[in-house]
Motif scaffolding. Structure first.
Motif, PDB file in Angstrom:
ATOM      1  N   GLY A  42      62.362  49.860 -14.847  1.00 19.08           N
ATOM      2  CA  GLY A  42      63.166  50.401 -15.919  1.00 19.08           C
ATOM      3  C   GLY A  42      64.105  49.309 -16.379  1.00 19.08           C
ATOM      4  N   GLN A  55      68.037  53.315 -18.052  1.00 17.77           N
ATOM      5  CA  GLN A  55      66.772  53.883 -18.512  1.00 17.77           C
ATOM      6  C   GLN A  55      65.675  53.623 -17.475  1.00 17.77           C
ATOM      7  OE1 GLN A  55      66.392  55.665 -21.495  1.00 17.77           O
ATOM      8  NE2 GLN A  55      64.467  56.176 -20.528  1.00 17.77           N
ATOM      9  N   PRO A  56      65.455  54.574 -16.551  1.00 20.19           N
ATOM     10  CA  PRO A  56      64.440  54.365 -15.525  1.00 20.19           C
ATOM     11  C   PRO A  56      63.010  54.665 -15.986  1.00 20.19           C
ATOM     12  CG  PRO A  56      65.550  56.433 -15.155  1.00 20.19           C
ATOM     13  CD  PRO A  56      66.233  55.781 -16.326  1.00 20.19           C
ATOM     14  N   TYR A  57      62.860  55.260 -17.166  1.00 21.03           N
ATOM     15  CA  TYR A  57      61.540  55.653 -17.671  1.00 21.03           C
ATOM     16  C   TYR A  57      61.315  55.091 -19.070  1.00 21.03           C
ATOM     17  CZ  TYR A  57      62.486  59.145 -14.102  1.00 21.03           C
ATOM     18  OH  TYR A  57      62.820  59.763 -12.933  1.00 21.03           O
ATOM     19  N   GLU A  63      57.433  62.067 -21.194  1.00 22.56           N
ATOM     20  CA  GLU A  63      57.254  62.290 -19.766  1.00 22.56           C
ATOM     21  C   GLU A  63      57.957  61.192 -18.984  1.00 22.56           C
ATOM     22  OE1 GLU A  63      52.965  60.449 -18.642  1.00 22.56           O
ATOM     23  OE2 GLU A  63      52.910  62.383 -19.646  1.00 22.56           O
ATOM     24  N   LYS A  64      58.188  61.455 -17.707  1.00 20.54           N
ATOM     25  CA  LYS A  64      58.907  60.502 -16.859  1.00 20.54           C
ATOM     26  C   LYS A  64      57.925  59.511 -16.247  1.00 20.54           C
ATOM     27  CE  LYS A  64      62.711  63.557 -15.759  1.00 20.54           C
ATOM     28  NZ  LYS A  64      63.457  64.239 -14.700  1.00 20.54           N
ATOM     29  N   THR A  65      57.691  58.439 -16.972  1.00 19.91           N
ATOM     30  CA  THR A  65      56.792  57.382 -16.530  1.00 19.91           C
ATOM     31  C   THR A  65      57.544  56.061 -16.569  1.00 19.91           C
ATOM     32  OG1 THR A  65      54.900  58.558 -17.479  1.00 19.91           O
ATOM     33  CG2 THR A  65      54.594  56.219 -16.998  1.00 19.91           C
ATOM     34  N   ALA A  66      57.528  55.345 -15.447  1.00 18.99           N
ATOM     35  CA  ALA A  66      58.185  54.037 -15.395  1.00 18.99           C
ATOM     36  C   ALA A  66      57.306  52.998 -16.092  1.00 18.99           C
ATOM     37  CB  ALA A  66      58.418  53.640 -13.941  1.00 18.99           C
TER      38      ALA A  66
END
Length: 111
Positions: A42, A55-57, A63-66
Motif C-alpha cells: 500500500g 492507503q493499504p488497498y 474491494e480490499k485488494t493490496a
C-alpha cells in the motif's frame, strides 16, 4: 451517508490547505512512501511527520485488494501526492488506476 460525505470532504479540505506547497519548520515536504501490508503493498502520503493518507488497498476498485508490487503502490501514491501538491482532490478513479497500471487485472466494475 450524508455525514460520511461531509467528513470526507472536510478531510480533503484540511489536506489541501495543509499541503499547499509549503514546507514545515524542519524543511520537510509532502511525500509518498510504500508500505508492506498483508497480501502485498500500500502507500502513505506524509507531510513532515504527519500521515495525511494511509492507503493499504488499491483505491476505486470496490474491494480490499493490496497492490501486488511496491512499484505499483508508489505509482498511484505518487499520483495522489502530485494531486495534493497541485491543490486538487486526492481521489483516484478506476480509469486512473487502469491508465497508470495497464498490466493489472481489476475486478469487474459495479461489484
Amino acid at each position: 451517508m450524508f455525514i460520511v460525505k461531509i467528513g470526507v470532504l472536510s478531510l480533503v479540505a484540511v489536506c489541501l490547505s495543509y499541503c499547499s506547497g509549503r514546507t514545515n519548520a524542519a524543511g520537510e515536504k509532502l511525500s509518498c512512501r510504500s508500505m508492506q501490508v498483508e497480501g502485498g503493498y500500500g502507500y502513505v502520503v506524509v507531510y513532515g511527520a504527519d500521515t495525511l493518507i494511509y492507503q493499504p488497498y488499491i483505491p476505486a476498485i470496490g474491494e480490499k485488494t493490496a497492490f501486488t508490487s511496491e512499484e505499483d503502490a508508489l505509482k498511484i501514491g505518487t499520483l495522489v501526492c502530485r494531486k495534493l501538491a497541485e491543490k486538487q482532490p486526492p481521489t483516484v478513479s478506476r480509469e486512473e488506476i487502469v491508465e497508470n497500471l495497464p498490466s493489472m487485472r481489476l475486478p469487474a466494475a459495479g461489484r
